[in-house]
Design a protein around this motif. Sequence first.
Motif, short mmCIF file in Angstrom:
data_model
loop_
_atom_site.label_atom_id
_atom_site.label_comp_id
_atom_site.label_asym_id
_atom_site.label_seq_id
_atom_site.Cartn_x
_atom_site.Cartn_y
_atom_site.Cartn_z
N GLY A 99 -2.69 15.92 -9.79
CA GLY A 99 -4.03 16.44 -10.16
C GLY A 99 -5.21 15.90 -9.36
N LEU A 100 -5.00 14.82 -8.24
CA LEU A 100 -6.18 14.71 -7.33
C LEU A 100 -6.49 15.72 -6.42
N PHE A 101 -7.46 15.55 -5.77
CA PHE A 101 -7.92 16.47 -4.49
C PHE A 101 -6.78 16.45 -3.68
N GLU A 102 -6.31 17.38 -2.92
CA GLU A 102 -4.94 17.16 -2.20
C GLU A 102 -5.57 16.87 -0.91
N LYS A 103 -5.39 15.24 -0.58
CA LYS A 103 -5.46 14.80 0.71
C LYS A 103 -4.74 13.39 0.67
N SER A 104 -4.62 12.66 1.76
CA SER A 104 -3.93 11.36 1.71
C SER A 104 -4.94 10.29 1.05
N TYR A 105 -4.37 9.47 0.08
CA TYR A 105 -5.16 8.06 -0.30
C TYR A 105 -4.35 7.08 0.13
N VAL A 106 -3.68 6.99 1.11
CA VAL A 106 -3.11 5.79 1.74
C VAL A 106 -3.70 4.99 2.63
N PRO A 107 -3.85 3.69 2.36
CA PRO A 107 -4.75 2.90 3.13
C PRO A 107 -4.51 3.01 4.44
N GLU A 108 -5.43 2.95 5.46
CA GLU A 108 -5.12 3.13 6.81
C GLU A 108 -5.56 2.11 7.60
N THR A 109 -6.70 1.43 7.39
CA THR A 109 -7.38 0.20 8.20
C THR A 109 -6.70 -0.96 7.75
N LEU A 110 -6.74 -2.00 8.41
CA LEU A 110 -6.36 -3.37 8.02
C LEU A 110 -7.18 -3.84 6.70
N GLU A 111 -8.27 -3.63 6.62
CA GLU A 111 -9.08 -4.07 5.50
C GLU A 111 -8.68 -3.25 4.03
N GLU A 112 -8.30 -2.09 4.28
CA GLU A 112 -7.86 -1.10 3.18
C GLU A 112 -6.42 -1.56 2.76
N LYS A 113 -5.70 -1.74 3.62
CA LYS A 113 -4.35 -2.47 3.26
C LYS A 113 -4.51 -3.64 2.63
N ILE A 114 -5.35 -4.61 2.98
CA ILE A 114 -5.19 -5.89 2.48
C ILE A 114 -5.86 -5.94 0.93
N VAL A 115 -6.91 -5.15 0.71
CA VAL A 115 -7.36 -4.93 -0.64
C VAL A 115 -6.37 -4.15 -1.45
N ALA A 116 -5.80 -3.23 -0.90
CA ALA A 116 -4.70 -2.42 -1.87
C ALA A 116 -3.60 -3.50 -2.26
N HIS A 117 -3.10 -4.11 -1.27
CA HIS A 117 -2.03 -5.14 -1.37
C HIS A 117 -2.35 -6.11 -2.42
N ALA A 118 -3.67 -6.68 -2.15
CA ALA A 118 -4.12 -7.72 -3.00
C ALA A 118 -4.46 -7.15 -4.43
N ASP A 119 -4.84 -6.00 -4.61
CA ASP A 119 -4.69 -5.49 -6.10
C ASP A 119 -3.18 -5.33 -6.47
N ASN A 120 -2.34 -4.86 -5.70
CA ASN A 120 -1.10 -4.91 -6.25
C ASN A 120 -0.35 -6.31 -6.85
N LEU A 121 -0.87 -7.32 -6.03
CA LEU A 121 -0.56 -8.85 -6.48
C LEU A 121 -1.16 -9.47 -7.33
N ILE A 122 -2.21 -8.73 -8.12
CA ILE A 122 -2.97 -9.39 -9.12
C ILE A 122 -2.64 -8.70 -10.29
N SER A 123 -2.33 -9.11 -11.33
CA SER A 123 -2.03 -8.28 -12.83
C SER A 123 -3.06 -8.94 -13.83
N GLY A 124 -4.04 -8.24 -14.11
CA GLY A 124 -5.11 -8.76 -14.74
C GLY A 124 -5.90 -10.15 -13.89
N THR A 125 -5.61 -11.18 -14.12
CA THR A 125 -6.37 -12.17 -13.05
C THR A 125 -5.20 -13.16 -12.57
#
Length: 164
Positions: A99-125
């Motif tokens: 139900g999101l606007f139809e476009k890619s939300y996949v991280p592309e740049t190094l910085e986008e990838k780093i933040v997305a993956h850091a978020d994956n690797l933190i549950s709460g704190t």
Amino acid sequence: MMEIEILKKEKTPHKVIDHSIAVCKKALKIAQNFPEADIELIQKGALLHDIGRSRTHDITHAVEGVKIARKYNYPEEVLNIIERHIGAGITKKEAKSLGLFEKSYVPETLEEKIVAHADNLISGTKEVDVDYVIKKWKSRMDNPDDNIERLIKLDEELIQAFKD
């Protein structure tokens, strides 16, 4: 930090602010492996990645976060980190089904990838590993295989390549 003040001004829940600080620390740790990474961009993006949770806790929090950050005149690079941080990214096809606007939300740049993956690797704190994330996604998603594949690819690119 100005970003923390903005989170508070936007009435972001305390536990989300604590989570964002933990994600920022993890992202900066990952970034140490990449001398070319823009540390200031990673810091701002990591701290603001969940600002949309001041409005909603569903999948649209990334889109809401972009709207909020835009009010504060953050550059496109920060807005992209906020918009593309969910999981290991959301493809155009997945976005439509969510139900999101139809476009890619996949991280592309190094910085986008780093933040997305850091978020994956933190549950709460708390720091978690990829196996924890895979188990969580399998229990919450109907068909997580593509997402898990992207997660593993991110982990290989950002973490595993630098293990002793």
